[in-house]
Design a protein around this motif. Structure first.
Motif, PDB file in Angstrom:
ATOM      1  N   GLU A 126       0.651  -1.398   0.149  1.00 24.02           N
ATOM      2  CA  GLU A 126      -0.006  -0.054  -0.032  1.00 24.02           C
ATOM      3  C   GLU A 126       0.650   1.319  -0.172  1.00 24.02           C
ATOM      4  OE1 GLU A 126      -3.456   2.233   2.756  1.00 24.02           O
ATOM      5  OE2 GLU A 126      -2.640   0.027   3.211  1.00 24.02           O
ATOM      6  N   MET A 127       2.005   1.312   0.731  1.00 27.09           N
ATOM      7  CA  MET A 127       2.687   2.435   1.027  1.00 27.09           C
ATOM      8  C   MET A 127       3.592   2.669  -0.368  1.00 27.09           C
ATOM      9  SD  MET A 127       2.466   3.807   3.859  1.00 27.09           S
ATOM     10  CE  MET A 127       1.541   3.274   5.398  1.00 27.09           C
ATOM     11  N   LEU A 128       4.166   1.505  -1.064  1.00 31.47           N
ATOM     12  CA  LEU A 128       4.970   1.424  -2.329  1.00 31.47           C
ATOM     13  C   LEU A 128       3.912   1.864  -3.551  1.00 31.47           C
ATOM     14  CD1 LEU A 128       6.788  -1.827  -1.984  1.00 31.47           C
ATOM     15  CD2 LEU A 128       7.684   0.526  -1.677  1.00 31.47           C
ATOM     16  N   SER A 129       2.763   1.668  -3.423  1.00 32.40           N
ATOM     17  CA  SER A 129       1.580   2.008  -4.444  1.00 32.40           C
ATOM     18  C   SER A 129       1.554   3.495  -4.254  1.00 32.40           C
ATOM     19  CB  SER A 129       0.345   1.320  -4.202  1.00 32.40           C
ATOM     20  OG  SER A 129       0.486   0.081  -4.421  1.00 32.40           O
ATOM     21  N   TYR A 130       1.251   4.124  -3.016  1.00 31.75           N
ATOM     22  CA  TYR A 130       1.289   5.551  -2.738  1.00 31.75           C
ATOM     23  C   TYR A 130       2.721   6.297  -3.384  1.00 31.75           C
ATOM     24  CZ  TYR A 130       0.889   9.918  -0.440  1.00 31.75           C
ATOM     25  OH  TYR A 130       0.757  11.448  -0.185  1.00 31.75           O
ATOM     26  N   LEU A 131       3.613   5.833  -3.050  1.00 33.45           N
ATOM     27  CA  LEU A 131       4.951   6.472  -3.533  1.00 33.45           C
ATOM     28  C   LEU A 131       4.959   6.322  -5.095  1.00 33.45           C
ATOM     29  CD1 LEU A 131       7.355   4.822  -1.012  1.00 33.45           C
ATOM     30  CD2 LEU A 131       6.749   7.210  -1.216  1.00 33.45           C
ATOM     31  N   LYS A 132       4.461   5.141  -5.797  1.00 34.16           N
ATOM     32  CA  LYS A 132       4.611   5.242  -7.049  1.00 34.16           C
ATOM     33  C   LYS A 132       3.947   6.400  -7.780  1.00 34.16           C
ATOM     34  CE  LYS A 132       5.895   0.281  -7.383  1.00 34.16           C
ATOM     35  NZ  LYS A 132       5.430  -1.024  -7.507  1.00 34.16           N
ATOM     36  N   GLU A 133       2.700   6.330  -6.927  1.00 34.87           N
ATOM     37  CA  GLU A 133       1.746   7.680  -7.608  1.00 34.87           C
ATOM     38  C   GLU A 133       2.188   9.087  -7.357  1.00 34.87           C
ATOM     39  OE1 GLU A 133      -2.008   6.959  -5.873  1.00 34.87           O
ATOM     40  OE2 GLU A 133      -2.545   4.786  -6.558  1.00 34.87           O
ATOM     41  N   HIS A 134       2.959   9.179  -6.354  1.00 28.08           N
ATOM     42  CA  HIS A 134       3.371  10.560  -5.748  1.00 28.08           C
ATOM     43  C   HIS A 134       5.101  11.066  -6.227  1.00 28.08           C
ATOM     44  CE1 HIS A 134      -0.362   9.905  -3.922  1.00 28.08           C
ATOM     45  NE2 HIS A 134      -0.729  11.255  -4.000  1.00 28.08           N
ATOM     46  N   VAL A 135       5.734  10.050  -6.800  1.00 24.96           N
ATOM     47  CA  VAL A 135       7.152  10.261  -6.902  1.00 24.96           C
ATOM     48  C   VAL A 135       7.437  10.111  -8.107  1.00 24.96           C
ATOM     49  CG1 VAL A 135       9.435   9.688  -6.097  1.00 24.96           C
ATOM     50  CG2 VAL A 135       7.709   9.853  -4.425  1.00 24.96           C
ATOM     51  N   LYS A 136       8.082  11.061  -9.195  1.00 28.39           N
ATOM     52  CA  LYS A 136       8.533  10.820 -10.219  1.00 28.39           C
ATOM     53  C   LYS A 136       9.709   9.976 -10.328  1.00 28.39           C
ATOM     54  CE  LYS A 136       9.983  13.650 -14.266  1.00 28.39           C
ATOM     55  NZ  LYS A 136      10.444  14.866 -14.648  1.00 28.39           N
ATOM     56  N   ASN A 137      10.863  10.049  -9.476  1.00 27.29           N
ATOM     57  CA  ASN A 137      11.829   9.373  -9.587  1.00 27.29           C
ATOM     58  C   ASN A 137      12.191   8.460  -8.497  1.00 27.29           C
ATOM     59  OD1 ASN A 137      12.897  11.262 -11.723  1.00 27.29           O
ATOM     60  ND2 ASN A 137      13.518  12.722 -10.247  1.00 27.29           N
ATOM     61  N   LEU A 138      11.550   7.330  -8.506  1.00 30.46           N
ATOM     62  CA  LEU A 138      11.350   6.217  -7.504  1.00 30.46           C
ATOM     63  C   LEU A 138      12.028   4.861  -7.884  1.00 30.46           C
ATOM     64  CD1 LEU A 138       9.931   5.174  -4.679  1.00 30.46           C
ATOM     65  CD2 LEU A 138       8.160   4.533  -6.089  1.00 30.46           C
ATOM     66  N   TYR A 139      12.780   4.580  -6.700  1.00 34.17           N
ATOM     67  CA  TYR A 139      13.548   3.248  -7.097  1.00 34.17           C
ATOM     68  C   TYR A 139      13.305   2.522  -5.833  1.00 34.17           C
ATOM     69  CZ  TYR A 139      16.065   5.947 -10.828  1.00 34.17           C
ATOM     70  OH  TYR A 139      16.505   6.784 -11.667  1.00 34.17           O
ATOM     71  N   VAL A 140      12.757   1.373  -6.090  1.00 34.79           N
ATOM     72  CA  VAL A 140      12.476   0.300  -5.057  1.00 34.79           C
ATOM     73  C   VAL A 140      13.515  -0.608  -4.976  1.00 34.79           C
ATOM     74  CG1 VAL A 140      10.810  -1.388  -4.004  1.00 34.79           C
ATOM     75  CG2 VAL A 140      10.090   0.892  -5.197  1.00 34.79           C
ATOM     76  N   VAL A 141      14.210  -0.957  -3.794  1.00 31.19           N
ATOM     77  CA  VAL A 141      15.397  -1.918  -3.665  1.00 31.19           C
ATOM     78  C   VAL A 141      15.151  -3.118  -2.813  1.00 31.19           C
ATOM     79  CG1 VAL A 141      17.885  -2.158  -2.980  1.00 31.19           C
ATOM     80  CG2 VAL A 141      16.848  -0.031  -4.063  1.00 31.19           C
ATOM     81  N   ASP A 142      15.185  -4.277  -2.996  1.00 28.45           N
ATOM     82  CA  ASP A 142      14.823  -5.428  -2.275  1.00 28.45           C
ATOM     83  C   ASP A 142      16.196  -5.542  -1.360  1.00 28.45           C
ATOM     84  OD1 ASP A 142      14.438  -7.818  -1.146  1.00 28.45           O
ATOM     85  OD2 ASP A 142      13.828  -8.801  -3.112  1.00 28.45           O
TER      86      ASP A 142
END
Length: 201
Positions: free
Chosen positions: A118-134
């Motif tokens: 849910e938090m990651l979805s929010y970030l994807k909607e509101h951040v242009k330059n987003l990088y998700v790291v495992d």
């Protein structure tokens, strides 16, 4: 040129050490550095925020809202909580976030758990330059969960938003990490950088 990096996470994740490695690396490059931490609940698993400001004329250690070039989040909810610090507009800042949720003690005590998706979805909607790291997968390869902070530093350096490169962080690890832990941390640094380069924003 000044650079502002805000690091946020939960006590025990190594947020403060990561901020110190950035600060030392910047000073070695001749930058003026100011830092500040909010660590009152750190040992109890509470939220931890560290401000690192690097450059020439810096009068306050605290990053003003809307001025962070890099938001380095050790877990998704803390990224959302501190998103107001991110620089917006034509030169929007970068968010690098570890995908695994770690509940702060305040959420645990209040039965306020959450799903990281849910938090990651929010970030994807509101951040242009987003990088998700495992980060969890990287730590498994590096050999210790305690290398998460360095893995995220590797990603931050590879993003070109930090003002430091991988070599700068490598030098600080060589100087400031105990010999028995250097190899795994250097491995985590390299893996973090590779994860950033292989991800899409």
């Amino acid at each position: 040129m000044n650079k502002n990096c805000l690091l946020c996470g939960v006590g025990g994740q190594g947020v403060v050490l990561a901020s110190k490695l950035i600060a030392y690396g910047a000073m070695e490059k001749g930058m003026f550095v100011r830092t500040s931490e909010t660590i009152g609940m750190a040992q109890r698993g509470g939220s931890v925020v560290s401000h690192v400001r690097m450059g020439e004329e810096i009068h306050s250690p605290m990053i003003p809202k809307g001025c962070a070039d890099v938001l380095l989040a050790f877990e998704p909810a803390e990224a959302v909580r501190n998103l107001s610090y991110l620089r917006r507009g034509s030169k929007e800042g970068i968010v690098i976030v570890n995908k695994k949720a770690v509940q702060p003690v305040t959420a645990t005590l209040g039965n306020g758990g959450y799903d990281s998706s849910e938090m990651l979805s929010y970030l994807k909607e509101h951040v242009k330059n987003l990088y998700v790291v495992d980060g969890e997968a990287i730590c498994q390869k590096a050999g210790s969960p305690k290398t998460l902070n360095v893995a995220l530093l590797g990603a931050a350096a590879a993003s070109n938003g930090l003002g430091l490169d991988i070599k700068d962080i490598e030098c600080e690890i060589e100087r400031r990490v105990k010999p028995q832990y250097r190899e795994m941390n250097l491995c985590a640094l390299s893996l973090g950088a590779a994860a950033l380069r292989g991800s899409t924003s």
